[in-house]
Design an enzyme around this catalytic site. Structure first.
Site, PDB file in Angstrom:
ATOM      1  N   THR A  69     -23.747 -32.542  29.159  1.00  0.00           N
ATOM      2  CA  THR A  69     -25.185 -32.576  28.905  1.00  0.00           C
ATOM      3  C   THR A  69     -25.828 -33.859  29.422  1.00  0.00           C
ATOM      4  O   THR A  69     -25.169 -34.899  29.497  1.00  0.00           O
ATOM      5  CB  THR A  69     -25.423 -32.456  27.379  1.00  0.00           C
ATOM      6  OG1 THR A  69     -26.779 -32.748  27.091  1.00  0.00           O
ATOM      7  CG2 THR A  69     -24.552 -33.431  26.589  1.00  0.00           C
ATOM      8  N   ASP A  70     -27.120 -33.787  29.701  1.00  0.00           N
ATOM      9  CA  ASP A  70     -27.856 -34.999  30.103  1.00  0.00           C
ATOM     10  C   ASP A  70     -28.019 -35.979  28.933  1.00  0.00           C
ATOM     11  O   ASP A  70     -28.376 -37.137  29.137  1.00  0.00           O
ATOM     12  CB  ASP A  70     -29.230 -34.637  30.687  1.00  0.00           C
ATOM     13  CG  ASP A  70     -30.127 -33.845  29.739  1.00  0.00           C
ATOM     14  OD1 ASP A  70     -29.691 -33.504  28.621  1.00  0.00           O
ATOM     15  OD2 ASP A  70     -31.293 -33.572  30.130  1.00  0.00           O
TER      16      ASP A  70
HETATM   17  P1  NAD Z   1     -23.307 -22.816  21.535  1.00  0.00           P
HETATM   18  O1  NAD Z   1     -23.297 -23.611  20.279  1.00  0.00           O
HETATM   19  O2  NAD Z   1     -24.297 -21.705  21.685  1.00  0.00           O
HETATM   20  O3  NAD Z   1     -21.867 -22.173  21.771  1.00  0.00           O
HETATM   21  C1  NAD Z   1     -20.684 -22.874  21.564  1.00  0.00           C
HETATM   22  C2  NAD Z   1     -19.520 -21.876  21.547  1.00  0.00           C
HETATM   23  O4  NAD Z   1     -18.309 -22.624  21.391  1.00  0.00           O
HETATM   24  C3  NAD Z   1     -19.585 -20.888  20.370  1.00  0.00           C
HETATM   25  O5  NAD Z   1     -19.253 -19.586  20.794  1.00  0.00           O
HETATM   26  C4  NAD Z   1     -18.531 -21.412  19.404  1.00  0.00           C
HETATM   27  O6  NAD Z   1     -17.940 -20.408  18.587  1.00  0.00           O
HETATM   28  C5  NAD Z   1     -17.524 -22.028  20.371  1.00  0.00           C
HETATM   29  N1  NAD Z   1     -16.704 -23.077  19.749  1.00  0.00           N
HETATM   30  C6  NAD Z   1     -17.108 -24.073  18.916  1.00  0.00           C
HETATM   31  N2  NAD Z   1     -16.046 -24.804  18.515  1.00  0.00           N
HETATM   32  C7  NAD Z   1     -14.962 -24.277  19.146  1.00  0.00           C
HETATM   33  C8  NAD Z   1     -13.572 -24.596  19.145  1.00  0.00           C
HETATM   34  N3  NAD Z   1     -13.092 -25.599  18.413  1.00  0.00           N
HETATM   35  N4  NAD Z   1     -12.757 -23.865  19.924  1.00  0.00           N
HETATM   36  C9  NAD Z   1     -13.222 -22.815  20.664  1.00  0.00           C
HETATM   37  N5  NAD Z   1     -14.513 -22.445  20.661  1.00  0.00           N
HETATM   38  C10 NAD Z   1     -15.372 -23.173  19.919  1.00  0.00           C
HETATM   39  O7  NAD Z   1     -23.439 -23.867  22.702  1.00  0.00           O
HETATM   40  P2  NAD Z   1     -24.186 -23.744  24.121  1.00  0.00           P
HETATM   41  O8  NAD Z   1     -25.604 -24.102  23.968  1.00  0.00           O
HETATM   42  O9  NAD Z   1     -23.796 -22.465  24.740  1.00  0.00           O
HETATM   43  O10 NAD Z   1     -23.478 -24.952  24.906  1.00  0.00           O
HETATM   44  C11 NAD Z   1     -22.300 -24.721  25.691  1.00  0.00           C
HETATM   45  C12 NAD Z   1     -21.911 -26.014  26.370  1.00  0.00           C
HETATM   46  O11 NAD Z   1     -22.962 -26.454  27.217  1.00  0.00           O
HETATM   47  C13 NAD Z   1     -21.633 -27.172  25.412  1.00  0.00           C
HETATM   48  O12 NAD Z   1     -20.539 -27.881  25.899  1.00  0.00           O
HETATM   49  C14 NAD Z   1     -22.907 -28.010  25.473  1.00  0.00           C
HETATM   50  O13 NAD Z   1     -22.636 -29.358  25.206  1.00  0.00           O
HETATM   51  C15 NAD Z   1     -23.319 -27.801  26.920  1.00  0.00           C
HETATM   52  N6  NAD Z   1     -24.758 -27.942  27.207  1.00  0.00           N
HETATM   53  C16 NAD Z   1     -25.680 -27.214  26.501  1.00  0.00           C
HETATM   54  C17 NAD Z   1     -27.033 -27.308  26.833  1.00  0.00           C
HETATM   55  C18 NAD Z   1     -28.074 -26.496  26.104  1.00  0.00           C
HETATM   56  O14 NAD Z   1     -29.254 -26.657  26.380  1.00  0.00           O
HETATM   57  N7  NAD Z   1     -27.715 -25.597  25.198  1.00  0.00           N
HETATM   58  C19 NAD Z   1     -27.427 -28.162  27.854  1.00  0.00           C
HETATM   59  C20 NAD Z   1     -26.456 -28.912  28.560  1.00  0.00           C
HETATM   60  C21 NAD Z   1     -25.126 -28.772  28.222  1.00  0.00           C
HETATM   61  O1  TDX Z   2     -37.600 -26.674  14.976  1.00  0.00           O
HETATM   62  C1  TDX Z   2     -37.532 -27.525  15.883  1.00  0.00           C
HETATM   63  N1  TDX Z   2     -38.649 -28.238  16.218  1.00  0.00           N
HETATM   64  C2  TDX Z   2     -38.661 -29.174  17.199  1.00  0.00           C
HETATM   65  O2  TDX Z   2     -39.705 -29.797  17.462  1.00  0.00           O
HETATM   66  C3  TDX Z   2     -36.305 -27.785  16.620  1.00  0.00           C
HETATM   67  C4  TDX Z   2     -35.049 -27.026  16.277  1.00  0.00           C
HETATM   68  C5  TDX Z   2     -36.330 -28.732  17.610  1.00  0.00           C
HETATM   69  N2  TDX Z   2     -37.464 -29.416  17.898  1.00  0.00           N
HETATM   70  C6  TDX Z   2     -37.467 -30.398  19.017  1.00  0.00           C
HETATM   71  C7  TDX Z   2     -36.315 -31.356  19.075  1.00  0.00           C
HETATM   72  C8  TDX Z   2     -36.149 -31.581  20.575  1.00  0.00           C
HETATM   73  O3  TDX Z   2     -37.041 -32.592  21.022  1.00  0.00           O
HETATM   74  O4  TDX Z   2     -37.351 -29.603  20.217  1.00  0.00           O
HETATM   75  C9  TDX Z   2     -36.558 -30.257  21.205  1.00  0.00           C
HETATM   76  C10 TDX Z   2     -35.387 -29.377  21.579  1.00  0.00           C
HETATM   77  O5  TDX Z   2     -34.532 -29.311  20.435  1.00  0.00           O
HETATM   78  P1  TDX Z   2     -33.131 -28.542  20.464  1.00  0.00           P
HETATM   79  O6  TDX Z   2     -33.348 -27.121  20.863  1.00  0.00           O
HETATM   80  O7  TDX Z   2     -32.425 -28.807  19.191  1.00  0.00           O
HETATM   81  O8  TDX Z   2     -32.405 -29.216  21.721  1.00  0.00           O
HETATM   82  P2  TDX Z   2     -31.970 -30.744  22.047  1.00  0.00           P
HETATM   83  O9  TDX Z   2     -31.745 -31.525  20.823  1.00  0.00           O
HETATM   84  O10 TDX Z   2     -32.932 -31.266  23.071  1.00  0.00           O
HETATM   85  O11 TDX Z   2     -30.529 -30.459  22.717  1.00  0.00           O
HETATM   86  C11 TDX Z   2     -30.322 -29.327  23.588  1.00  0.00           C
HETATM   87  O12 TDX Z   2     -30.289 -29.724  24.939  1.00  0.00           O
HETATM   88  C12 TDX Z   2     -29.188 -30.500  25.361  1.00  0.00           C
HETATM   89  C13 TDX Z   2     -29.032 -28.595  23.230  1.00  0.00           C
HETATM   90  O13 TDX Z   2     -29.053 -28.205  21.862  1.00  0.00           O
HETATM   91  C14 TDX Z   2     -27.828 -29.449  23.528  1.00  0.00           C
HETATM   92  O14 TDX Z   2     -26.624 -28.712  23.290  1.00  0.00           O
HETATM   93  C15 TDX Z   2     -27.867 -29.861  24.974  1.00  0.00           C
HETATM   94  O15 TDX Z   2     -26.828 -30.746  25.240  1.00  0.00           O
END
Ligand code: NAD
Ligand code: TDX
Length: 334
Positions: free
Chosen positions: A119-120
């Protein structure tokens, strides 16, 4: 190509599987612990094309056994939510750090190609008026237990490349949006609040900026890195999608036919990062990657439609998620 996808029942991992089965000739195995964030319904339609193993990346023996049979490992599994990491950091340490360590050891023993999804947030945050964006050279400065655990996992991958020569790449992506994202996250939380007649929640002043990218663009970039990326390199993934939370929320309200002021400001997140912004020029110039979703409004409208059409997917987790937020507020009522 035999591919192991960790965290394949989560948001980005499940979309990666759908994307992979549509665009690639791959033999897919999924390793997922099925935490609260894992959802088998996210894999409906492709269940019979994958080998699903329910288990944890913290189980070194299982990880070794699976990695031994693979050509490529794409590591998505993580505890991923900042708010949860403030409530209880321990699973973030176990899964994000120890889990990555187990995968690296298995890759070191068996030689599979490894891609680490990060992640960033490992770079901390930027000021709103800073002209800079994150690059591959920005120093690490994580703010939350979540981002610190991801930073630690990145350091392990880099060290295993340098010390043991494992064939790995890393990517650090900005905030993803799209179908199948857990309703604890900002965009799906607000969409489903509107669909269930609850008030949208904006943390603090709402001026925090996130750099939004559609999940399919993220996954397309991950494949570009696996195919063409240089071993040992890090690539930042982003689509020039900087928008502040207030504007995102007002756009959701507008697209869903609501009054643009129909939301409430709530207590800010502790240590809340102000702004993320990605400079993806290395990925674009070296690997020729470009995002396909260039209009946030359109991608967001499609995402809203997906949540409207897939109530069965999110309804079971909505009440439990809001109860967790209410509990968080009770223990930290400032
Ligand atoms: P998510 O929380 O939706 O999914 C995570 C998955 O990992 C789930 O299916 C969960 O059951 C599984 N998991 C958790 N612990 C585990 C374990 N110990 N062993 C095996 N599986 C396990 O997360 P996401 O948003 O899909 O993020 C996926 C990846 O991308 C993460 O590594 C996160 O850091 C990275 N990432 C996410 C974002 C974002 O915006 N969501 C941005 C940049 C990077
Ligand atoms: O109810 C809310 N109201 C609100 O204002 C929630 C849940 C969040 N927020 C704000 C917090 C953040 O500034 O919105 C922004 C986005 O929040 P999240 O969806 O929780 O994301 P963030 O914390 O930015 O992190 C996400 O992007 C990077 C992912 O969850 C991470 O897994 C990824 O690494």
């Amino acid at each position: 190509m035999r591919v192991l996808i960790t965290g394949g029942a989560g948001f980005i991992g499940s979309n990666f599987i759908h994307y992979t089965l549509k665009h690639r000739d791959a033999d897919v195995t999924v390793l997922d612990a099925m935490t609260y964030a894992g959802n088998r319904a996210s894999l409906s339609g492709v269940e019979d094309q994958i080998n699903f193993v329910e288990g944890s990346v913290t189980d070194a023996e299982l990880v070794d056994k699976l990695v031994k049979e693979m050509d490529v490992v794409v590591h998505f599994a993580a505890e991923s939510h900042n708010d949860n990491s403030l409530l209880g950091p321990k699973p973030f340490i176990d899964t994000n750090i120890s889990g990555t360590f187990n995968l690296l050891e298995a890759v070191r023993a068996h030689g599979a190609r490894f891609h680490h999804v990060s992640t960033d947030e490992v770079y901390g945050d930027l000021a709103l008026d800073d002209p800079a964006k994150f690059t591959e050279h920005t120093p690490y400065a994580p703010s939350s237990p979540y981002s610190a655990s991801k930073a630690a996992s990145d350091h392990l991958v880099r060290a295993w490349v340098r010390s043991f020569g494992i064939p790995a790449t890393l990517s650090n992506c900005s905030n993803n949006y799209g179908p199948r994202q857990h309703v604890e996250k900002f965009i799906p939380r607000q969409i489903t609040n509107i669909l269930t007649g609850q008030t949208c929640k904006l943390y603090g002043d709402g001026l925090n900026v996130r750099d939004w990218i559609h999940v399919d663009d993220h996954n397309d970039a991950v494949w570009a890195i696996i195919d063409k990326g240089r071993i040992g390199e890090t690539y930042l993934i982003g689509a020039d999608g900087e928008v502040n939370n207030h504007d995102v929320l007002q756009l959701i309200l507008e697209l869903m036919g609501k009054d643009k002021d129909d939301y409430e400001h709530v207590t800010d997140r502790a240590g809340h990062d102000r702004r993320y912004a990605i400079d993806a020029s290395k990925l674009e110039s070296e690997l020729g990657w470009k995002p396909k979703y260039t209009t946030f409004r359109e991608g967001l409208a499609q995402t809203i439609d997906w949540y409207r059409d897939n109530e069965d997917w999110w309804k079971p987790m909505k009440d439990e998620t809001e109860a967790k937020y209410a509990y968080q507020k009770r223990i930290d009522p400032k």
